[in-house]
Design a protein around this motif. Structure first.
Motif, PDB file in Angstrom:
ATOM      1  N   ASN A   1       6.652   4.558  20.321  1.00  0.00           N
ATOM      2  CA  ASN A   1       5.599   4.091  19.423  1.00  0.00           C
ATOM      3  C   ASN A   1       6.079   2.839  18.703  1.00  0.00           C
ATOM      4  O   ASN A   1       7.280   2.586  18.605  1.00  0.00           O
ATOM      5  CB  ASN A   1       5.254   5.169  18.389  1.00  0.00           C
ATOM      6  N   HIS A   2       5.129   2.056  18.173  1.00  0.00           N
ATOM      7  CA  HIS A   2       5.517   0.892  17.366  1.00  0.00           C
ATOM      8  C   HIS A   2       6.384   1.318  16.183  1.00  0.00           C
ATOM      9  O   HIS A   2       7.224   0.545  15.709  1.00  0.00           O
ATOM     10  CB  HIS A   2       4.263   0.163  16.866  1.00  0.00           C
ATOM     11  N   ARG A   3       6.205   2.536  15.741  1.00  0.00           N
ATOM     12  CA  ARG A   3       7.034   3.063  14.652  1.00  0.00           C
ATOM     13  C   ARG A   3       8.519   2.953  14.985  1.00  0.00           C
ATOM     14  O   ARG A   3       9.335   2.634  14.114  1.00  0.00           O
ATOM     15  CB  ARG A   3       6.655   4.524  14.407  1.00  0.00           C
ATOM     16  N   ASP A   4       8.883   3.201  16.236  1.00  0.00           N
ATOM     17  CA  ASP A   4      10.283   3.118  16.635  1.00  0.00           C
ATOM     18  C   ASP A   4      10.830   1.702  16.465  1.00  0.00           C
ATOM     19  O   ASP A   4      11.971   1.508  16.047  1.00  0.00           O
ATOM     20  CB  ASP A   4      10.437   3.572  18.089  1.00  0.00           C
TER      21      ASP A   4
ATOM     22  N   TRP B   1       9.580  -0.564  14.305  1.00  0.00           N
ATOM     23  CA  TRP B   1       9.666  -0.832  12.862  1.00  0.00           C
ATOM     24  C   TRP B   1      10.928  -0.202  12.285  1.00  0.00           C
ATOM     25  O   TRP B   1      11.578  -0.787  11.402  1.00  0.00           O
ATOM     26  CB  TRP B   1       8.438  -0.289  12.133  1.00  0.00           C
ATOM     27  N   ILE B   2      11.287   0.966  12.761  1.00  0.00           N
ATOM     28  CA  ILE B   2      12.522   1.614  12.288  1.00  0.00           C
ATOM     29  C   ILE B   2      13.737   0.756  12.661  1.00  0.00           C
ATOM     30  O   ILE B   2      14.612   0.499  11.830  1.00  0.00           O
ATOM     31  CB  ILE B   2      12.652   3.032  12.875  1.00  0.00           C
TER      32      ILE B   2
ATOM     33  N   TYR C   1      10.614   0.335   7.794  1.00  0.00           N
ATOM     34  CA  TYR C   1       9.928   1.626   7.735  1.00  0.00           C
ATOM     35  C   TYR C   1      10.595   2.457   6.644  1.00  0.00           C
ATOM     36  O   TYR C   1      11.816   2.392   6.478  1.00  0.00           O
ATOM     37  CB  TYR C   1      10.026   2.333   9.096  1.00  0.00           C
TER      38      TYR C   1
ATOM     39  N   SER D   1       8.928  10.374  18.623  1.00  0.00           N
ATOM     40  CA  SER D   1       7.961  11.272  17.975  1.00  0.00           C
ATOM     41  C   SER D   1       7.042  11.970  18.960  1.00  0.00           C
ATOM     42  O   SER D   1       6.380  12.941  18.596  1.00  0.00           O
ATOM     43  CB  SER D   1       7.098  10.466  16.982  1.00  0.00           C
TER      44      SER D   1
ATOM     45  N   THR E   1      -3.618  10.402  15.624  1.00  0.00           N
ATOM     46  CA  THR E   1      -4.029   9.310  14.736  1.00  0.00           C
ATOM     47  C   THR E   1      -5.444   8.859  15.047  1.00  0.00           C
ATOM     48  O   THR E   1      -6.264   8.653  14.147  1.00  0.00           O
ATOM     49  CB  THR E   1      -3.054   8.132  14.866  1.00  0.00           C
TER      50      THR E   1
ATOM     51  N   GLY F   1      -3.326   1.152   9.850  1.00  0.00           N
ATOM     52  CA  GLY F   1      -2.141   0.309   9.866  1.00  0.00           C
ATOM     53  C   GLY F   1      -2.505  -1.114   9.497  1.00  0.00           C
ATOM     54  O   GLY F   1      -3.680  -1.513   9.580  1.00  0.00           O
TER      55      GLY F   1
ATOM     56  N   THR G   1      -0.770  -4.341  10.557  1.00  0.00           N
ATOM     57  CA  THR G   1       0.242  -5.147  11.250  1.00  0.00           C
ATOM     58  C   THR G   1      -0.021  -6.642  11.130  1.00  0.00           C
ATOM     59  O   THR G   1       0.887  -7.447  11.337  1.00  0.00           O
ATOM     60  CB  THR G   1       0.279  -4.771  12.736  1.00  0.00           C
TER      61      THR G   1
ATOM     62  N   THR H   1      -3.710   8.262   8.136  1.00  0.00           N
ATOM     63  CA  THR H   1      -2.368   8.309   8.729  1.00  0.00           C
ATOM     64  C   THR H   1      -2.203   9.599   9.514  1.00  0.00           C
ATOM     65  O   THR H   1      -2.232  10.682   8.935  1.00  0.00           O
ATOM     66  CB  THR H   1      -1.280   8.248   7.639  1.00  0.00           C
TER      67      THR H   1
END
Length: 357
Positions: free
Chosen positions: A47-50, A52-53, A58, A69, A156, A268, A270, A293
């Protein structure tokens, strides 16, 4: 067996503020007073979350976390608690969230997402302990890659579209940034629900692919005449909802194409960290802007049921075989450059080794 661990001493080529190490991360024992199951991950999605981390952008980042995730896997062990819904050998989807049971407004407890400590991560060859209440039987029509692509993006999208956006049959909906996992799930869900869907992208190719999935049309959000082109597509119709993950300046013009009482759902931002425009144009048309979210355990189960009933198959852009440095580097580079149309999946275990049920 290795896991993908967030590190300041990367052993892969992927190096932002943090990097990745592939190393052993032995699974712990389950708590005897909990209803838990040990799941062998078959495939996991990024995911884009990865990203950002990795970039340090994040909240709650903890070095030593196993990333990831999204996953599908099968149960290889379970605690002695009586739970007939989950059994050994069963293929299951992992709810990516924890601490949110059913309240439509938000989590009842501290909310956590798989992929950052103290929660487990899914990019691992090691089995993962999960609370059985966070596991849902995987729809049989999905391949492992399609199943791995579903949890976070599907949850989501489902909440944004139906719980927050109140989208119904025959309504007109705009979904921005088509090509990402959430936007594509929202497109597929809205089409299945009988809504008329329009999309935005800076890529004509992605818009064409979205039309092939059921969208009525799409516009390039970078064009100066963006809103005029959208009006042409809509004809005499107006949007009931906008499902958006970008934020940015376009919020100022959305009232021109929205019905009175329309809803903008934002999951989100972005495009800009400066927030979005909410003016008297929105107020006078009674337009709501609603943050969204992920979702609750109840919504996760509802989403999986919806996917099963409508035989929806999440769009997978690319699959890599094996959890290794090359696969990770290529997948994260692809995501960072927004080259994908659909989810990026890593096949962790050989499908032939899975139990035959």
């Amino acid at each position: 067996m290795v896991s993908v661990i967030l590190s300041e001493n990367a052993t892969t080529q992927t190096k932002y503020k943090y990097g990745l190490e592939l190393k052993e991360n032995p699974v712990g024992e389950f708590s005897a007073d909990k209803s838990q199951a040990l799941v062998k991950v078959q495939a996991a999605a990024l995911n884009h979350r990865d990203v950002w981390i990795l970039k340090g952008m994040y909240p709650g980042i903890k070095v030593g976390s196993v990333l990831g995730s999204d996953a599908v896997g099968y149960v290889i062990k379970k605690s002695d608690h009586n739970d007939d819904t989950i059994h050994i050998g069963q293929r299951v989807l992992l709810n990516p969230g924890s601490g949110w049971v059913s309240d439509e407004r938000g989590p009842e407890q501290t909310f956590g997402i798989l992929g950052l400590l103290p929660w487990a991560g899914t990019l691992t060859e090691e089995p993962v302990w999960m609370d059985m209440e966070e596991l849902v039987a995987c729809p049989t029509h999905l391949s492992n890659a399609e199943a791995a692509a579903l949890p976070l993006a599907g949850l989501t999208a489902y909440r944004a579209l139906f719980t927050k956006g109140l989208v119904k049959k025959d309504e007109h909906v705009l979904i921005t940034g088509i090509g990402g996992g959430v936007a594509l799930c929202a497109l597929q869900f809205a089409v299945a629900a009988g809504a008329h869907v329009y999309v935005t992208s800076s890529s004509a190719t992605k818009i064409e692919k979205a039309i092939a999935l059921g969208a009525k049309g799409g516009v390039n959000y970078k064009d100066d005449d963006f809103i005029r082109e959208l009006k042409k597509l809509l004809g005499k119709n107006l949007l009931s909802a906008v499902i958006d993950g970008a934020g940015g300046p376009l919020y100022g013009v959305y009232p021109k194409v929205m019905r009175t009482g329309g809803i903008i759902v934002n999951y989100g931002q972005t495009a800009s960290v400066k927030g979005v425009t909410y003016s008297m144009s929105h107020v006078l048309k009674n337009i709501d802007i609603r943050g969204s979210t992920m979702g609750s355990r109840t919504e996760f189960k509802e989403m999986v049921k919806f996917v099963e009933e409508n035989k929806i198959k999440p769009v997978v852009s690319r699959v890599w075989d094996g959890l290794n440095a090359k696969a990770l580097d290529e997948a994260i580079a692809t995501m960072s450059n927004s080259e994908q149309f659909g989810k990026l999946v890593i096949q962790i275990s050989d499908p032939s080794t899975s139990p035959k049920l």
